[in-house]
Enzyme design. Structure first.
Site, PDB file in Angstrom:
ATOM      1  N   SER A 115      41.143 -18.428 102.317  1.00 51.62           N
ATOM      2  CA  SER A 115      41.366 -19.375 103.397  1.00 51.62           C
ATOM      3  C   SER A 115      40.375 -18.987 104.339  1.00 51.62           C
ATOM      4  O   SER A 115      40.007 -19.813 105.375  1.00 51.62           O
ATOM      5  CB  SER A 115      42.802 -19.460 103.728  1.00 51.62           C
ATOM      6  OG  SER A 115      43.556 -18.504 104.023  1.00 51.62           O
ATOM      7  N   ASP A 144      42.019 -16.960  92.676  1.00 51.06           N
ATOM      8  CA  ASP A 144      42.210 -15.754  93.839  1.00 51.06           C
ATOM      9  C   ASP A 144      41.354 -14.575  93.308  1.00 51.06           C
ATOM     10  O   ASP A 144      41.448 -14.023  92.041  1.00 51.06           O
ATOM     11  CB  ASP A 144      43.691 -15.353  93.477  1.00 51.06           C
ATOM     12  CG  ASP A 144      43.910 -14.253  94.758  1.00 51.06           C
ATOM     13  OD1 ASP A 144      43.003 -13.634  95.148  1.00 51.06           O
ATOM     14  OD2 ASP A 144      45.348 -13.832  94.765  1.00 51.06           O
TER      15      ASP A 144
HETATM   16  P1  4NP Z   1      43.838 -14.695  99.329  1.00 52.32           P
HETATM   17  O1  4NP Z   1      43.860 -13.333  98.151  1.00 52.32           O
HETATM   18  O2  4NP Z   1      45.341 -15.384  98.943  1.00 52.32           O
HETATM   19  O3  4NP Z   1      42.801 -15.444  98.910  1.00 52.32           O
HETATM   20  O4  4NP Z   1      44.002 -13.943 100.506  1.00 52.32           O
HETATM   21  C1  4NP Z   1      44.969 -12.373  97.960  1.00 52.32           C
HETATM   22  C2  4NP Z   1      45.204 -11.443  98.669  1.00 52.32           C
HETATM   23  C3  4NP Z   1      45.980 -10.376  98.663  1.00 52.32           C
HETATM   24  C4  4NP Z   1      46.863 -10.535  97.953  1.00 52.32           C
HETATM   25  C5  4NP Z   1      46.837 -11.565  96.809  1.00 52.32           C
HETATM   26  C6  4NP Z   1      45.853 -12.577  96.906  1.00 52.32           C
HETATM   27  N1  4NP Z   1      47.847  -9.399  97.801  1.00 52.32           N
HETATM   28  O5  4NP Z   1      48.653  -9.526  96.751  1.00 52.32           O
HETATM   29  O6  4NP Z   1      48.104  -8.340  98.557  1.00 52.32           O
END
Ligand code: 4NP
Length: 155
Positions: A15, A126
């Protein structure tokens, strides 16, 4: 002024990049007086942090963008202050909808709906547990989706 909030899970990979790329397209078309943008995460794991190092490196390399957004959590009040909330995947979308108040103003959308190639995919994948290639793919996908989304807003 139309305001857009881009939302993912952590607000460090997808995002903040969507926000920066959307604003880049806005600025290139001299439309800064018409559109504003921000981003947020449905989770609170990374509050106050800059975007992921790999996201920032790719943003600089591919789009000459310096990402300065600091992670914040999505809140119910965002439904009242933004015109559009754009979710990066279906899980984010569902978690956003759970917080929707009766007097919500924002329209909630899915980012991948604006992909030029495939409109029925649910997710900007992701890249957090992925490699450099995954970050690059996400960058191109978000560049395309944010461009098409702005086009639709302009009408
Ligand atoms: P985002 O990616 O949702 O695109 O910011 C992630 C960042 C961190 C984590 C998961 C997704 N996490 O589990 O820390």
């Amino acid at each position: 002024m139309q305001s857009v909030l881009f939302v993912c899970l952590g607000n460090i990979c997808r995002s903040p990049l969507a926000e920066a790329l959307f604003l880049k397209h806005v600025n290139e078309q001299n439309l800064a007086y018409k559109f504003s943008a921000d981003s947020a995460g449905t989770a609170a794991y990374h509050l106050g942090e800059l975007a992921d190092k790999r996201t920032r490196a790719m943003a600089l390399k591919l789009s000459n963008l310096n990402l300065t957004h600091k992670a914040r959590q999505f809140k119910t009040n965002d439904f009242l202050t933004f015109n559009f909330i754009v979710a990066m995947d279906k899980t984010n979308f569902q978690n956003i909808m759970k917080l929707k108040p009766e007097n919500a103003k924002a329209k909630v959308l899915l980012m991948r709906h604006y992909d030029s190639m495939i409109q029925n995919e649910d997710a900007i994948p992701d890249p957090y547990y992925g490699n450099e290639n995954d970050f690059e793919k996400v960058h191109h996908m978000l560049n395309d989706c944010t461009k098409n989304f702005l086009k639709e807003l302009i009408g």
